[in-house]
Design a protein around this motif. Structure first.
Motif, PDB file in Angstrom:
ATOM      1  N   LYS A   1       0.836  -1.336   0.088  1.00 47.86           N
ATOM      2  CA  LYS A   1      -0.169  -0.086  -0.085  1.00 47.86           C
ATOM      3  C   LYS A   1       0.963   1.061   0.110  1.00 47.86           C
ATOM      4  CE  LYS A   1      -3.812  -2.152   2.034  1.00 47.86           C
ATOM      5  NZ  LYS A   1      -4.770  -1.558   3.014  1.00 47.86           N
ATOM      6  N   LEU A   2       2.204   1.152   0.517  1.00 42.52           N
ATOM      7  CA  LEU A   2       2.748   1.969   0.084  1.00 42.52           C
ATOM      8  C   LEU A   2       3.537   2.339  -1.399  1.00 42.52           C
ATOM      9  CD1 LEU A   2       5.396   0.761   2.805  1.00 42.52           C
ATOM     10  CD2 LEU A   2       2.972   2.961   4.039  1.00 42.52           C
ATOM     11  N   HIS A   3       3.943   4.018  -1.349  1.00 45.62           N
ATOM     12  CA  HIS A   3       4.150   4.381  -2.750  1.00 45.62           C
ATOM     13  C   HIS A   3       6.171   3.919  -2.620  1.00 45.62           C
ATOM     14  CE1 HIS A   3       7.093   7.369  -0.789  1.00 45.62           C
ATOM     15  NE2 HIS A   3       6.527   6.889  -0.450  1.00 45.62           N
ATOM     16  N   PRO A   4       6.111   3.485  -4.192  1.00 43.72           N
ATOM     17  CA  PRO A   4       7.654   2.956  -3.946  1.00 43.72           C
ATOM     18  C   PRO A   4       8.783   3.683  -3.094  1.00 43.72           C
ATOM     19  CG  PRO A   4       6.310   3.317  -6.076  1.00 43.72           C
ATOM     20  CD  PRO A   4       5.678   3.726  -5.277  1.00 43.72           C
TER      21      PRO A   4
ATOM     22  N   ARG B   1      11.675   5.651  -3.016  1.00 37.38           N
ATOM     23  CA  ARG B   1      12.599   6.851  -4.169  1.00 37.38           C
ATOM     24  C   ARG B   1      13.906   6.789  -3.282  1.00 37.38           C
ATOM     25  NH1 ARG B   1      10.235  12.281  -2.320  1.00 37.38           N
ATOM     26  NH2 ARG B   1      12.793  12.429  -2.057  1.00 37.38           N
TER      27      ARG B   1
END
Length: 111
Positions: A58-61, A63
């Motif tokens: 559910k987390l953004h990738p 960076r």
């Protein structure tokens, strides 16, 4: 919204959270023992958390700069993230994280 944080001693805390705040800010503002030296600039790894596996998708990738900072952290795992890079949203209501070893404020590390 809420997040569930297990501190370095194994105590689980349920914290009220506001949308748009960094998870690190929520943990810090509720008075848990997190160093968070850079205040959210992704310039240290002192807000390192282990995200419960069910939440990872559910987390953004991550960076590149976050990954570079985690290279300097202790006890890095596949589910490691910097809590300053996680923004609270409805999708993260109920998020479960554990504060990683080495993230304690110096004045409370021995407590």
């Amino acid at each position: 919204m809420q997040i569930h944080v297990t501190d370095q001693s194994g105590t689980r805390h349920t914290l009220e959270a506001l949308e748009g705040f960094r998870v690190m800010e929520i943990i810090r503002d509720w008075g848990l023992n997190i160093k968070a030296e850079c205040g959210g600039a992704c310039a240290c790894a002192t807000c390192h958390v282990h995200v419960e596996p069910d939440w990872s998708a559910k987390l953004h990738p991550m960076r590149d700069d976050e990954e570079d900072m985690l290279d300097q952290a202790f006890d890095v795992r596949d589910n490691s993230r910097l809590s300053c890079q996680l923004l609270m949203s409805e999708d993260l209501d109920g998020l479960e994280v554990r504060l990683a070893p080495g993230t304690e404020r110096d004045d409370q590390a021995a407590a």
